[in-house]
Design a protein around this motif. Structure first.
Motif, PDB file in Angstrom:
ATOM      1  N   GLN A 121      -9.943   1.898  10.693  1.00  0.00           N
ATOM      2  CA  GLN A 121     -10.837   1.182  10.026  1.00  0.00           C
ATOM      3  C   GLN A 121     -10.231   0.368   8.665  1.00  0.00           C
ATOM      4  N   SER A 122      -9.418   1.130   8.041  1.00  0.00           N
ATOM      5  CA  SER A 122      -8.863   0.544   6.717  1.00  0.00           C
ATOM      6  C   SER A 122      -7.851  -0.273   7.111  1.00  0.00           C
ATOM      7  N   PRO A 123      -8.299  -1.524   6.359  1.00  0.00           N
ATOM      8  CA  PRO A 123      -7.170  -2.694   6.358  1.00  0.00           C
ATOM      9  C   PRO A 123      -5.891  -2.456   5.967  1.00  0.00           C
ATOM     10  N   SER A 124      -5.953  -1.755   4.800  1.00  0.00           N
ATOM     11  CA  SER A 124      -4.759  -1.473   4.041  1.00  0.00           C
ATOM     12  C   SER A 124      -3.721  -0.899   4.809  1.00  0.00           C
ATOM     13  N   ILE A 125      -4.235   0.390   5.302  1.00  0.00           N
ATOM     14  CA  ILE A 125      -3.579   1.577   6.280  1.00  0.00           C
ATOM     15  C   ILE A 125      -3.034   0.721   7.290  1.00  0.00           C
ATOM     16  N   THR A 126      -3.937   0.060   7.834  1.00  0.00           N
ATOM     17  CA  THR A 126      -3.542  -0.414   9.164  1.00  0.00           C
ATOM     18  C   THR A 126      -2.094  -1.585   9.002  1.00  0.00           C
ATOM     19  N   VAL A 127      -2.226  -2.296   7.747  1.00  0.00           N
ATOM     20  CA  VAL A 127      -1.292  -3.324   7.531  1.00  0.00           C
ATOM     21  C   VAL A 127       0.148  -2.423   7.474  1.00  0.00           C
ATOM     22  N   VAL A 128       0.042  -1.241   6.943  1.00  0.00           N
ATOM     23  CA  VAL A 128       1.185  -0.515   6.679  1.00  0.00           C
ATOM     24  C   VAL A 128       1.751  -0.084   7.782  1.00  0.00           C
ATOM     25  N   LEU A 129       0.771   0.504   8.616  1.00  0.00           N
ATOM     26  CA  LEU A 129       1.217   1.011  10.067  1.00  0.00           C
ATOM     27  C   LEU A 129       1.773  -0.394  10.894  1.00  0.00           C
ATOM     28  N   ALA A 130       1.239  -1.409  10.688  1.00  0.00           N
ATOM     29  CA  ALA A 130       1.909  -2.673  11.465  1.00  0.00           C
ATOM     30  C   ALA A 130       3.365  -2.729  11.083  1.00  0.00           C
ATOM     31  N   GLY A 131       3.622  -2.515   9.867  1.00  0.00           N
ATOM     32  CA  GLY A 131       4.974  -2.790   9.053  1.00  0.00           C
ATOM     33  C   GLY A 131       5.958  -1.739   9.675  1.00  0.00           C
ATOM     34  N   THR A 132       5.308  -0.758  10.236  1.00  0.00           N
ATOM     35  CA  THR A 132       6.505   0.338  10.874  1.00  0.00           C
ATOM     36  C   THR A 132       6.973  -0.247  12.066  1.00  0.00           C
ATOM     37  N   ALA A 183       7.181  -0.206   3.022  1.00  0.00           N
ATOM     38  CA  ALA A 183       6.469  -1.606   2.939  1.00  0.00           C
ATOM     39  C   ALA A 183       6.808  -2.267   1.731  1.00  0.00           C
ATOM     40  N   ARG A 184       6.876  -1.687   0.823  1.00  0.00           N
ATOM     41  CA  ARG A 184       7.318  -2.681  -0.372  1.00  0.00           C
ATOM     42  C   ARG A 184       8.362  -3.481  -0.337  1.00  0.00           C
ATOM     43  N   ARG A 185       9.322  -3.122   0.271  1.00  0.00           N
ATOM     44  CA  ARG A 185      10.683  -3.994   0.484  1.00  0.00           C
ATOM     45  C   ARG A 185       9.987  -4.905   1.618  1.00  0.00           C
ATOM     46  N   LYS A 186       9.364  -4.693   2.527  1.00  0.00           N
ATOM     47  CA  LYS A 186       8.914  -5.668   3.523  1.00  0.00           C
ATOM     48  C   LYS A 186       7.910  -6.766   3.072  1.00  0.00           C
ATOM     49  N   GLY A 187       7.512  -6.739   1.720  1.00  0.00           N
ATOM     50  CA  GLY A 187       6.474  -7.671   1.117  1.00  0.00           C
ATOM     51  C   GLY A 187       5.108  -7.315   1.304  1.00  0.00           C
ATOM     52  N   PHE A 188       4.784  -6.137   1.431  1.00  0.00           N
ATOM     53  CA  PHE A 188       3.474  -5.534   1.235  1.00  0.00           C
ATOM     54  C   PHE A 188       2.590  -6.245   0.234  1.00  0.00           C
ATOM     55  N   ASP A 189       1.361  -7.041   0.547  1.00  0.00           N
ATOM     56  CA  ASP A 189       0.716  -7.803  -0.741  1.00  0.00           C
ATOM     57  C   ASP A 189      -0.084  -6.827  -1.608  1.00  0.00           C
ATOM     58  N   GLU A 190       0.551  -6.348  -2.753  1.00  0.00           N
ATOM     59  CA  GLU A 190       0.167  -5.464  -3.633  1.00  0.00           C
ATOM     60  C   GLU A 190      -1.290  -6.241  -4.479  1.00  0.00           C
ATOM     61  N   THR A 191      -1.139  -7.402  -4.603  1.00  0.00           N
ATOM     62  CA  THR A 191      -2.364  -8.371  -5.126  1.00  0.00           C
ATOM     63  C   THR A 191      -3.547  -8.230  -4.263  1.00  0.00           C
ATOM     64  N   LYS A 192      -3.254  -7.799  -3.091  1.00  0.00           N
ATOM     65  CA  LYS A 192      -4.549  -8.168  -2.120  1.00  0.00           C
ATOM     66  C   LYS A 192      -4.868  -6.516  -2.087  1.00  0.00           C
ATOM     67  N   PHE A 193      -4.025  -5.655  -1.775  1.00  0.00           N
ATOM     68  CA  PHE A 193      -4.654  -4.145  -1.261  1.00  0.00           C
ATOM     69  C   PHE A 193      -4.211  -3.320  -2.283  1.00  0.00           C
TER      70      PHE A 193
END
Length: 381
Positions: A121-132, A183-193
């Motif tokens: 349910q967590s959007p931030s965790i789901t975004v990280v999983l999508a990045g894998t 995730a950071r290398r792939k541009g994870f949006d830290e300003t958002k999450f």
């Protein structure tokens, strides 16, 4: 605070109004902090693959066995080998016995339909999983590997330094650090999450393995007493310590009502599910249909519909609707009947201490057999 409040994590003013300024400050630090000790080791491993050998040696044989350890390795192992004052030999040897008072299949259902459904349910965790790159097709593997880690960590004595649960838990922690780096290398949006897999994400996941999973097991007829819960929560403070969770977020919790108050804090900055969350939920349920028959003896032909019913029992209709989980009125009475049978059998076993201990030992033996059959998990590789 050095960093701005993450834009998709509610607003500081709202958190202050609900929980007070001190809690808001703690949340801000948590949202903008990963796991400094593990992150340093992950960075060192990326720069010098030989650091992995130091970690392999130190996890099994202790920091003292590592010649000239890297500073990051020394710092991590010094912390993980430190025994908090609430930990003693009795806790490590017998603290997990309430966990084993039910068959392993029950934990697989509560892990997947309970804990992991809520993790997703967590959007931030789901975004990280999508990045894998393995968001959906890796769902079954994640269940198996998470189940392997959980089972290994909960074996009696397994969390002592050098033992299998300790080693597995630190390896999972380092895998999180590597995923955070990726995730950071792939541009994870830290300003958002906030930071990927930050302390709020870690603390919320800790809640899913404790509050969410144990509440789900109670819903299935496998409830624990207040003293059993106290013992398990205390053991899980130590799991959190090994996993790199900030002690201020979890230590002191000894009952569900206390856990719920802290979980409400995490939920306030989690945000609603995103588009991939229902896909993850569906893939998770599809992967564990056969476990339901082993846990509750629910007829196999009901399969997925029975899992839909459990999702609504565990998480409520609103969450189930958000995740696209259908209602299942046909399976609801079957599930209710199976739960009542489990509850009655468990009550009868409790009245016979010899039987209770024997069944607990049998469940431990069954878990050991299942763990021996598992392939190596990603965190082991």
């Amino acid at each position: 605070m050095d960093r701005e409040w993450p834009a998709a994590r509610s607003r500081r003013s709202s958190i202050v109004a609900q929980f007070g300024g001190e809690r808001a400050d703690l949340l801000h630090r948590a949202l903008t902090t990963g796991d400094p000790l593990a992150d340093a080791v992950a960075g060192a491993m990326q720069a010098d693959p030989a650091i992995r050998q130091q970690i392999d040696l130190g996890l099994v044989h202790g920091l003292a066995a590592v010649p000239q350890p890297h500073d990051a390795v020394r710092a991590l192992l010094t912390d993980t080998e430190r025994r908090p004052d609430y930990v003693d030999d009795a806790l490590l040897e017998r603290g997990s016995r309430p966990f084993h008072s039910m068959p392993p299949a029950v934990h697989i259902v509560s892990l997947s339909v309970g804990a992991l459904i809520r993790v997703y349910q967590s959007p931030s965790i789901t975004v990280v999983l999508a990045g894998t790159g393995r968001l959906i097709d890796g769902a079954e593997r994640r269940i198996r590997e998470t189940g392997k880690w959980l089972g290994t960590a909960m074996l009696p004595g397994a969390l002592a330094p050098g033992q299998a649960g300790y080693v597995a838990t630190i390896r999972v922690r380092l895998l999180h650090a590597l995923v955070r780096m990726g995730a950071r290398r792939k541009g994870f949006d830290e300003t958002k999450f906030g930071v990927p897999l930050n302390q709020v994400d870690l603390g919320r996941t800790w809640m899913d393995f404790t509050l969410t999973a144990w509440s789900a097991e109670e819903e299935m007829g496998f409830g624990l007493t207040s003293s059993e819960l106290d013992r398990l929560y205390r053991l899980w403070w130590y799991v959190g310590h090994l996993m790199g969770v900030d002690a201020r977020l979890i230590e002191g919790i000894s009952a569900h009502d206390q856990a719920k108050r802290v979980d409400d804090l995490f939920q306030a900055v989690t945000g609603p599910p995103i588009a991939q969350s229902p896909q993850l939920a569906a893939a998770t349920l599809d992967s564990i249909k056969k476990e339901l028959n082993a846990a509750l003896n629910v007829p196999a032909k009901l399969g997925l519909r029975a899992l839909w019913s459990l999702v609504r029992r565990f998480h409520g209709d609103r969450v189930a609707d958000e995740l696209g989980i259908p209602a299942s009125p046909v399976s609801d009475p079957v599930i209710s009947g199976a739960i009542e049978i489990c509850r009655a059998r468990r009550s009868a076993a409790r009245r016979d201490p010899v039987r209770w201990e024997a069944e607990t030992d049998s469940n431990i033996d069954a878990l050991k057999g299942e763990l021996a059959a598992f392939d190596n998990a990603e965190y082991e590789r």
